[in-house]
Design a protein around this motif. Structure first.
Motif, PDB file in Angstrom:
ATOM      1  N   ALA A  79       0.827  -1.208   0.000  1.00 23.87           N
ATOM      2  CA  ALA A  79       0.000   0.000   0.000  1.00 23.87           C
ATOM      3  C   ALA A  79       0.860   1.255   0.000  1.00 23.87           C
ATOM      4  CB  ALA A  79      -0.935  -0.013   1.210  1.00 23.87           C
ATOM      5  N   ALA A  84      -0.379   5.084  -1.101  1.00 28.72           N
ATOM      6  CA  ALA A  84      -1.565   5.240  -0.262  1.00 28.72           C
ATOM      7  C   ALA A  84      -1.236   6.087   0.959  1.00 28.72           C
ATOM      8  CB  ALA A  84      -2.082   3.870   0.177  1.00 28.72           C
ATOM      9  N   THR A  85      -2.138   6.986   1.303  1.00 23.93           N
ATOM     10  CA  THR A  85      -1.963   7.809   2.495  1.00 23.93           C
ATOM     11  C   THR A  85      -2.258   6.982   3.746  1.00 23.93           C
ATOM     12  OG1 THR A  85      -4.253   8.570   2.467  1.00 23.93           O
ATOM     13  CG2 THR A  85      -2.642   9.845   1.183  1.00 23.93           C
ATOM     14  N   GLY A 129      -4.604   7.511   5.953  1.00 25.04           N
ATOM     15  CA  GLY A 129      -6.041   7.272   6.013  1.00 25.04           C
ATOM     16  C   GLY A 129      -6.491   6.176   5.060  1.00 25.04           C
ATOM     17  N   GLN A 130      -5.940   6.158   3.862  1.00 25.44           N
ATOM     18  CA  GLN A 130      -6.297   5.119   2.896  1.00 25.44           C
ATOM     19  C   GLN A 130      -5.818   3.750   3.346  1.00 25.44           C
ATOM     20  OE1 GLN A 130      -4.456   6.882  -0.547  1.00 25.44           O
ATOM     21  NE2 GLN A 130      -6.413   7.682  -1.319  1.00 25.44           N
ATOM     22  N   ARG A 131      -4.628   3.693   3.946  1.00 24.24           N
ATOM     23  CA  ARG A 131      -4.138   2.406   4.440  1.00 24.24           C
ATOM     24  C   ARG A 131      -5.017   1.889   5.575  1.00 24.24           C
ATOM     25  NH1 ARG A 131       1.071   4.936   4.039  1.00 24.24           N
ATOM     26  NH2 ARG A 131       1.265   5.040   6.311  1.00 24.24           N
ATOM     27  N   ALA A 172      -8.257   2.621   6.127  1.00 24.93           N
ATOM     28  CA  ALA A 172      -9.611   2.292   5.675  1.00 24.93           C
ATOM     29  C   ALA A 172      -9.652   1.101   4.730  1.00 24.93           C
ATOM     30  CB  ALA A 172     -10.246   3.517   5.014  1.00 24.93           C
ATOM     31  N   ARG A 173      -8.624   0.943   3.871  1.00 22.13           N
ATOM     32  CA  ARG A 173      -8.694  -0.053   2.807  1.00 22.13           C
ATOM     33  C   ARG A 173      -7.793  -1.269   3.018  1.00 22.13           C
ATOM     34  NH1 ARG A 173      -8.941   3.784  -2.655  1.00 22.13           N
ATOM     35  NH2 ARG A 173     -10.638   5.146  -1.903  1.00 22.13           N
TER      36      ARG A 173
END
Length: 266
Positions: free
Chosen positions: A149, A154-155, A157-159, A161-162
């Protein structure tokens, strides 16, 4: 005999004993009123119990939003970052060992005897185990997932959440079950200690006048609330299990395709 059938028989036996033992005098009704008298007391004061239940549900709902939502998010953040994990986790673990009920009088001094003090106390009571369970689950995630990621830009927050939260769903749900149950306990206990509304307040009020049927009617409502919460968690677990099965199947198919593509043609 199937486990579900055995559980039904156990429930039926407990209900029968609850009704028969007080009726026959083997157990004094002051200690355990019969089920029929308990239900009659609840239906007789249905309006009062309904209003008290609404107060308790409001306090439980707001407390769960703070405790479980905040515990999952902070646990995911702390568990995925090495430095905050080393600094924060020992302190949170030590604080969790402290009997937090001793803090409730402090909340009543700060926030009064209304819903605010109960929400604050129950939120902290359920926050700690939710955070600890989530952080522990995050540490079991394959580091290659996080590395992939990050390599794709990926930021944080993205890491979270996803990648982080989906991979730690089983542990997160375990923490949610423990934290939510403690929120219910925290709200009811705080209502029993110092309050003027809620199911815990009714239980405490009827206890002082030795009205056992009304006390157990309130206890039944608390049990129903806990059972409903546990059923909701089980429903979420089933939905997440289906999602995870589909994800693993898709990943296995992709791996098979990739393996086949790397093999030389014959």
């Amino acid at each position: 005999m199937k486990a579900s059938t055995l559980r039904r028989l156990i429930v039926i036996a407990l209900i029968a004993f609850w009704e028969i033992l007080p009726r026959t005098g083997l157990v004094p009704e002051l200690f355990l009123p019969s089920l029929s008298s308990t239900l009659k007391a609840g239906f007789t004061e249905a309006g009062e119990y309904g209003q008290a239940l609404l107060v308790t549900l409001y306090e439980v709902g707001v407390s769960m939003a703070f405790a479980c939502g905040g515990g999952i998010l902070l646990g995911a953040l702390v568990g995925s970052l090495p430095r905050p994990r080393v600094l924060i986790m020992p302190m949170v673990s030590s604080l969790y060992a402290v009997p937090l009920v001793i803090l409730y009088p402090v909340f009543t001094v700060w926030l009064g005897i209304g819903s605010e003090s109960k929400i604050a106390f129950a939120s902290i009571y359920g926050f700690l185990p939710t955070m600890l369970a989530t952080a522990a689950g995050i540490q079991t995630i394959d580091p290659q997932l996080l590395l992939a990621a990050r390599s794709m830009g990926a930021t944080v927050g993205q890491r979270l959440a996803r990648v982080v939260l989906p991979a730690a769903i089983p542990t997160v749900l375990s923490g949610l079950r423990i934290g939510g149950a403690l929120v219910i306990v925290g709200v009811v206990v705080s209502e029993m200690l110092i309050s003027s509304a809620g199911i815990g307040y009714l239980i405490s009020r009827y206890r002082t006048i030795l009205d056992s049927p009304h006390v157990f009617a309130g206890v039944l409502l608390v049990l129903a609330l806990a059972v409903a919460f546990n059923a909701a968690i089980k429903w979420i677990e089933r939905k997440c299990a289906i999602w995870q099965t589909g994800t693993r199947g898709a990943q296995a198919t992709a791996d098979d395709v990739a393996t086949g593509a790397m093999q030389p043609a014959t």
